[in-house]
Design a protein around this motif. Structure first.
Motif, PDB file in Angstrom:
ATOM      1  N   GLY A   1     -26.574  -7.961   6.522  1.00  0.00           N
ATOM      2  CA  GLY A   1     -27.998  -7.928   6.224  1.00  0.00           C
ATOM      3  C   GLY A   1     -28.836  -7.324   7.340  1.00  0.00           C
ATOM      4  N   GLN A   2     -28.269  -7.221   8.536  1.00  0.00           N
ATOM      5  CA  GLN A   2     -28.930  -6.520   9.645  1.00  0.00           C
ATOM      6  C   GLN A   2     -28.420  -5.082   9.731  1.00  0.00           C
ATOM      7  OE1 GLN A   2     -27.640  -9.778  12.373  1.00  0.00           O
ATOM      8  NE2 GLN A   2     -29.529  -9.202  13.433  1.00  0.00           N
ATOM      9  N   ILE A   3     -27.138  -4.889   9.504  1.00  0.00           N
ATOM     10  CA  ILE A   3     -26.518  -3.576   9.700  1.00  0.00           C
ATOM     11  C   ILE A   3     -27.021  -2.552   8.691  1.00  0.00           C
ATOM     12  CG2 ILE A   3     -24.331  -2.308   9.605  1.00  0.00           C
ATOM     13  CD1 ILE A   3     -23.022  -4.882  10.780  1.00  0.00           C
ATOM     14  N   TYR A   4     -26.920  -2.861   7.403  1.00  0.00           N
ATOM     15  CA  TYR A   4     -27.246  -1.854   6.390  1.00  0.00           C
ATOM     16  C   TYR A   4     -28.716  -1.447   6.370  1.00  0.00           C
ATOM     17  CZ  TYR A   4     -22.455  -1.938   4.838  1.00  0.00           C
ATOM     18  OH  TYR A   4     -21.089  -1.834   4.798  1.00  0.00           O
ATOM     19  N   PRO A   5     -29.669  -2.367   6.492  1.00  0.00           N
ATOM     20  CA  PRO A   5     -31.067  -1.921   6.590  1.00  0.00           C
ATOM     21  C   PRO A   5     -31.322  -1.077   7.842  1.00  0.00           C
ATOM     22  CG  PRO A   5     -30.988  -4.229   5.963  1.00  0.00           C
ATOM     23  CD  PRO A   5     -29.590  -3.824   6.345  1.00  0.00           C
ATOM     24  N   THR A   6     -30.665  -1.416   8.935  1.00  0.00           N
ATOM     25  CA  THR A   6     -30.828  -0.626  10.168  1.00  0.00           C
ATOM     26  C   THR A   6     -30.258   0.767   9.977  1.00  0.00           C
ATOM     27  OG1 THR A   6     -30.776  -2.618  11.534  1.00  0.00           O
ATOM     28  CG2 THR A   6     -30.324  -0.523  12.637  1.00  0.00           C
ATOM     29  N   LEU A   7     -29.094   0.876   9.356  1.00  0.00           N
ATOM     30  CA  LEU A   7     -28.522   2.197   9.077  1.00  0.00           C
ATOM     31  C   LEU A   7     -29.465   3.020   8.205  1.00  0.00           C
ATOM     32  CD1 LEU A   7     -24.788   1.251   8.471  1.00  0.00           C
ATOM     33  CD2 LEU A   7     -25.653   2.720  10.313  1.00  0.00           C
ATOM     34  N   GLN A   8     -30.068   2.394   7.192  1.00  0.00           N
ATOM     35  CA  GLN A   8     -31.000   3.110   6.324  1.00  0.00           C
ATOM     36  C   GLN A   8     -32.223   3.581   7.102  1.00  0.00           C
ATOM     37  OE1 GLN A   8     -30.404   4.049   3.062  1.00  0.00           O
ATOM     38  NE2 GLN A   8     -32.127   5.347   3.587  1.00  0.00           N
TER      39      GLN A   8
ATOM     40  N   LEU B   1     -32.296   4.308  10.289  1.00  0.00           N
ATOM     41  CA  LEU B   1     -31.860   5.423  11.136  1.00  0.00           C
ATOM     42  C   LEU B   1     -31.814   6.719  10.338  1.00  0.00           C
ATOM     43  CD1 LEU B   1     -29.008   3.695  13.165  1.00  0.00           C
ATOM     44  CD2 LEU B   1     -31.293   4.310  13.978  1.00  0.00           C
ATOM     45  N   VAL B   2     -31.345   6.652   9.103  1.00  0.00           N
ATOM     46  CA  VAL B   2     -31.317   7.840   8.236  1.00  0.00           C
ATOM     47  C   VAL B   2     -32.739   8.281   7.910  1.00  0.00           C
ATOM     48  CG1 VAL B   2     -30.673   8.695   5.947  1.00  0.00           C
ATOM     49  CG2 VAL B   2     -29.035   7.353   7.278  1.00  0.00           C
ATOM     50  N   ASN B   3     -33.598   7.339   7.541  1.00  0.00           N
ATOM     51  CA  ASN B   3     -34.987   7.668   7.196  1.00  0.00           C
ATOM     52  C   ASN B   3     -35.725   8.314   8.362  1.00  0.00           C
ATOM     53  OD1 ASN B   3     -34.558   6.572   4.673  1.00  0.00           O
ATOM     54  ND2 ASN B   3     -35.614   4.651   5.117  1.00  0.00           N
ATOM     55  N   ASN B   4     -35.386   7.911   9.586  1.00  0.00           N
ATOM     56  CA  ASN B   4     -36.038   8.453  10.786  1.00  0.00           C
ATOM     57  C   ASN B   4     -35.269   9.627  11.391  1.00  0.00           C
ATOM     58  OD1 ASN B   4     -38.477   6.735  11.328  1.00  0.00           O
ATOM     59  ND2 ASN B   4     -36.920   5.164  11.052  1.00  0.00           N
TER      60      ASN B   4
ATOM     61  N   THR C   1     -27.296  10.706   9.840  1.00  0.00           N
ATOM     62  CA  THR C   1     -27.135  11.229   8.492  1.00  0.00           C
ATOM     63  C   THR C   1     -26.078  10.393   7.792  1.00  0.00           C
ATOM     64  OG1 THR C   1     -25.468  12.834   9.209  1.00  0.00           O
ATOM     65  CG2 THR C   1     -27.762  13.595   9.126  1.00  0.00           C
ATOM     66  N   VAL C   2     -26.075  10.447   6.482  1.00  0.00           N
ATOM     67  CA  VAL C   2     -25.100   9.680   5.702  1.00  0.00           C
ATOM     68  C   VAL C   2     -24.427  10.622   4.713  1.00  0.00           C
ATOM     69  CG1 VAL C   2     -26.808   8.901   3.996  1.00  0.00           C
ATOM     70  CG2 VAL C   2     -24.700   7.609   4.321  1.00  0.00           C
ATOM     71  N   ASN C   3     -23.115  10.473   4.581  1.00  0.00           N
ATOM     72  CA  ASN C   3     -22.324  11.250   3.634  1.00  0.00           C
ATOM     73  C   ASN C   3     -21.518  10.295   2.780  1.00  0.00           C
ATOM     74  OD1 ASN C   3     -22.970  13.884   4.782  1.00  0.00           O
ATOM     75  ND2 ASN C   3     -21.752  13.213   6.512  1.00  0.00           N
ATOM     76  N   SER C   4     -21.432  10.590   1.493  1.00  0.00           N
ATOM     77  CA  SER C   4     -20.596   9.790   0.596  1.00  0.00           C
ATOM     78  C   SER C   4     -19.203  10.386   0.552  1.00  0.00           C
ATOM     79  CB  SER C   4     -21.188   9.764  -0.812  1.00  0.00           C
ATOM     80  OG  SER C   4     -22.373   9.020  -0.826  1.00  0.00           O
ATOM     81  N   VAL C   5     -18.208   9.534   0.695  1.00  0.00           N
ATOM     82  CA  VAL C   5     -16.811   9.947   0.672  1.00  0.00           C
ATOM     83  C   VAL C   5     -16.148   9.265  -0.523  1.00  0.00           C
ATOM     84  CG1 VAL C   5     -14.629   9.932   1.933  1.00  0.00           C
ATOM     85  CG2 VAL C   5     -16.789  10.185   3.181  1.00  0.00           C
TER      86      VAL C   5
ATOM     87  N   ASP D   1     -17.622   4.899  -3.794  1.00  0.00           N
ATOM     88  CA  ASP D   1     -17.724   5.849  -2.690  1.00  0.00           C
ATOM     89  C   ASP D   1     -18.060   5.117  -1.399  1.00  0.00           C
ATOM     90  OD1 ASP D   1     -17.216   7.809  -4.525  1.00  0.00           O
ATOM     91  OD2 ASP D   1     -19.237   8.667  -4.494  1.00  0.00           O
ATOM     92  N   LYS D   2     -17.507   5.624  -0.310  1.00  0.00           N
ATOM     93  CA  LYS D   2     -17.757   5.055   1.018  1.00  0.00           C
ATOM     94  C   LYS D   2     -18.875   5.872   1.659  1.00  0.00           C
ATOM     95  CE  LYS D   2     -14.377   5.727   3.884  1.00  0.00           C
ATOM     96  NZ  LYS D   2     -13.201   5.625   4.767  1.00  0.00           N
ATOM     97  N   LYS D   3     -19.822   5.202   2.303  1.00  0.00           N
ATOM     98  CA  LYS D   3     -20.908   5.888   3.012  1.00  0.00           C
ATOM     99  C   LYS D   3     -20.551   5.938   4.493  1.00  0.00           C
ATOM    100  CE  LYS D   3     -24.681   4.752  -0.068  1.00  0.00           C
ATOM    101  NZ  LYS D   3     -26.017   4.167  -0.170  1.00  0.00           N
ATOM    102  N   GLU D   4     -20.479   7.150   5.023  1.00  0.00           N
ATOM    103  CA  GLU D   4     -20.198   7.342   6.444  1.00  0.00           C
ATOM    104  C   GLU D   4     -21.449   7.856   7.129  1.00  0.00           C
ATOM    105  OE1 GLU D   4     -15.448   8.149   6.592  1.00  0.00           O
ATOM    106  OE2 GLU D   4     -16.754   9.887   6.786  1.00  0.00           O
ATOM    107  N   TYR D   5     -21.776   7.222   8.242  1.00  0.00           N
ATOM    108  CA  TYR D   5     -22.984   7.545   8.997  1.00  0.00           C
ATOM    109  C   TYR D   5     -22.594   8.281  10.277  1.00  0.00           C
ATOM    110  CZ  TYR D   5     -25.177   4.281   5.815  1.00  0.00           C
ATOM    111  OH  TYR D   5     -25.630   3.649   4.682  1.00  0.00           O
ATOM    112  N   VAL D   6     -23.395   9.285  10.634  1.00  0.00           N
ATOM    113  CA  VAL D   6     -23.162  10.077  11.827  1.00  0.00           C
ATOM    114  C   VAL D   6     -24.478  10.215  12.573  1.00  0.00           C
ATOM    115  CG1 VAL D   6     -22.373  12.317  12.720  1.00  0.00           C
ATOM    116  CG2 VAL D   6     -21.341  11.365  10.643  1.00  0.00           C
ATOM    117  N   ILE D   7     -24.441   9.995  13.872  1.00  0.00           N
ATOM    118  CA  ILE D   7     -25.652  10.136  14.687  1.00  0.00           C
ATOM    119  C   ILE D   7     -26.033  11.617  14.744  1.00  0.00           C
ATOM    120  CG2 ILE D   7     -24.452  10.383  16.898  1.00  0.00           C
ATOM    121  CD1 ILE D   7     -26.601   8.529  18.097  1.00  0.00           C
ATOM    122  N   THR D   8     -27.345  11.892  14.733  1.00  0.00           N
ATOM    123  CA  THR D   8     -27.796  13.293  14.773  1.00  0.00           C
ATOM    124  C   THR D   8     -28.049  13.739  16.189  1.00  0.00           C
ATOM    125  OG1 THR D   8     -30.099  12.610  14.457  1.00  0.00           O
ATOM    126  CG2 THR D   8     -28.842  13.241  12.485  1.00  0.00           C
TER     127      THR D   8
END
Length: 75
Positions: free
Chosen positions: A41-48, A50-53, A57-61, A68-75
């Motif tokens: 509940g802390q991780i997923y909103p924070t990841l979102q 980070l993507v919004n800001n 970035t997030v990619n679906s695998v 599908d798995k969502k993979e996040y990569v720092i920009t």
């Protein structure tokens, strides 16, 4: 974006091999659980956030027989 320790911790973990919310949770549970309990509940909103800001970035695998798995990569 309101910054907090969770944001910095997740950004730091995205510089490692961690790419999914599940992997981030597992690593934090193995290494930081003694003094920092983190929930999905802390991780997923924070990841979102980070993507919004545009800090990540997030990619679906696609996965066989799984959602599908969502993979996040720092920009």
């Amino acid at each position: 974006m309101k910054e907090n320790r969770t944001t910095y911790a997740i950004l730091g973990l995205l510089t490692t091999e961690c790419r999914t919310g599940y992997e981030i949770k597992q690593l934090m549970d193995r290494s930081l659980n003694h003094f920092w309990k983190i929930s999905y509940g802390q991780i997923y909103p924070t990841l979102q956030k980070l993507v919004n800001n545009e800090l990540a970035t997030v990619n679906s695998v696609a996965q066989t027989d799984k959602p599908d798995k969502k993979e996040y990569v720092i920009t």
